[in-house]
Write a protein that holds these residues in place. Sequence first.
Motif, PDB file in Angstrom:
ATOM      1  N   TYR B 186     -11.537  21.323 -33.646  1.00 25.19           N
ATOM      2  CA  TYR B 186     -10.992  22.626 -33.266  1.00 25.19           C
ATOM      3  C   TYR B 186     -12.126  23.506 -32.752  1.00 25.19           C
ATOM      4  N   ALA B 187     -11.884  24.212 -31.650  1.00 24.65           N
ATOM      5  CA  ALA B 187     -12.886  25.132 -31.124  1.00 24.65           C
ATOM      6  C   ALA B 187     -12.234  26.456 -30.765  1.00 24.65           C
ATOM      7  N   PRO B 196     -11.518  15.210 -41.162  1.00 27.10           N
ATOM      8  CA  PRO B 196     -10.464  14.182 -41.209  1.00 27.10           C
ATOM      9  C   PRO B 196      -9.073  14.789 -41.253  1.00 27.10           C
ATOM     10  N   GLY B 197      -8.134  14.086 -40.681  1.00 23.15           N
ATOM     11  CA  GLY B 197      -6.731  14.480 -40.749  1.00 23.15           C
ATOM     12  C   GLY B 197      -5.904  13.280 -41.186  1.00 23.15           C
ATOM     13  N   PHE B 198      -4.708  13.548 -41.663  1.00 30.42           N
ATOM     14  CA  PHE B 198      -3.815  12.486 -42.123  1.00 30.42           C
ATOM     15  C   PHE B 198      -2.409  12.827 -41.662  1.00 30.42           C
ATOM     16  N   ILE B 217     -10.990  20.644 -42.418  1.00 29.98           N
ATOM     17  CA  ILE B 217     -11.867  20.924 -41.282  1.00 29.98           C
ATOM     18  C   ILE B 217     -13.049  21.770 -41.736  1.00 29.98           C
ATOM     19  N   SER B 218     -14.246  21.334 -41.364  1.00 30.22           N
ATOM     20  CA  SER B 218     -15.455  22.094 -41.681  1.00 30.22           C
ATOM     21  C   SER B 218     -16.045  22.654 -40.397  1.00 30.22           C
ATOM     22  N   ASP B 226     -17.621  27.401 -44.496  1.00 28.06           N
ATOM     23  CA  ASP B 226     -16.433  27.733 -43.713  1.00 28.06           C
ATOM     24  C   ASP B 226     -15.555  26.479 -43.648  1.00 28.06           C
ATOM     25  N   HIS B 227     -14.685  26.359 -44.648  1.00 25.48           N
ATOM     26  CA  HIS B 227     -13.833  25.176 -44.742  1.00 25.48           C
ATOM     27  C   HIS B 227     -12.376  25.574 -44.571  1.00 25.48           C
ATOM     28  N   SER B 228     -11.637  24.755 -43.857  1.00 23.80           N
ATOM     29  CA  SER B 228     -10.210  25.002 -43.674  1.00 23.80           C
ATOM     30  C   SER B 228      -9.409  23.800 -44.158  1.00 23.80           C
TER      31      SER B 228
END
Lengths: 116, 237
Positions: B186-187, B196-198, B217-218, B226-228
Amino acid sequence: MKINAFCLLLTFSGFFISTLAFASDSFLLVLENHLFTPAKVEVPAGKKVRLVIENKDAEPEEFDSFDLNREKVLFPGRKSVIYIGPLEPGEYRFFGEFSPNTAQGVVVAKEPDNAS
Amino acid sequence: MKRVTAFVSVWLCVALSPIFAWADGMVVDKVYHPYVLPNEKAAEWRLHSRQTDTKNYLAQRFGLGFAVAEGLAIEGFAIGERNPNDRDNYDLAAFEGEVRWQIVEQGKYWADWGLLFELEKRTKESAYEATTGLIFEKEIGRTSLTMNAFLIREWGKDIEDEWESEFRAQYRYRLVPAFQPAIEIYAGQDFFGIGPGFIGLYRFEGQRQLKWEAGFISEIGHNGKDHSFRLALEYEY
């Protein structure tokens, strides 16, 4: 900073136009009485092909295949086209979501020399 | 494969080029796929939690959508957000309308394309956001590369009028329907995140199915935490 939206559009449009790649081979299947005929379709591996499915039933069906990565509504009385491939040699199962116990089939991808 | 690499490189170059003013706010969200089924009806819930060194953001959205034509679907959302400065203040923050348009038949061309249009209105301030998105997906064997590029216009009496952009990407391995691991990028403004995604799918009888997605997402462009975390459940019927 302002976005040059025109540049962006031009870039994407250029790629869209330059990436056309049509499938040449077609394979006809018929869905009737919630059965796919033929239930086994042999296609050449490594080529993009078209499955043309004629739904002769009175109800819609939904073609579903995780192996082929395709979902498509098959409207009654219509021919629907599903583009698949290029596939590695192997078997790819598909089914109809509304009649999963009867509407089943398999696409078998074979090296061109072995395909019927 | 060379063609895919070249194509992705150009997408990234365009997306990351300095002609963009990056989108602010919550960048991590769903990566859209360019497919719409004619009879599609869906109820959707999304959660996004973002933790930085100083703030803790939380947003949820509920959506109802359906296909209005072959290849065209609409969806409406109610968006709730927690005020990061007041953890007890969780409120209905915005309404959003969305149109997804599948513009090519899946698999017909070298890649699949779609368009996304969104209009968001904040509930308690004069602030609007209109988004136009280009959706791309390329099948590579048992993997799928999906990319979204968004142009965003913000305006209203309570915000500065500006153009922005966002980029999202997901590279997914179609292992089994219930579990498809992915890498997501993501930008946005001051944000470049990866993680990672699942993705998973559970099928009920007939057309009914439950899709789920999660991502960790980091942000890697800056120092500090900054973690999502994102979670999405979509029930199709």
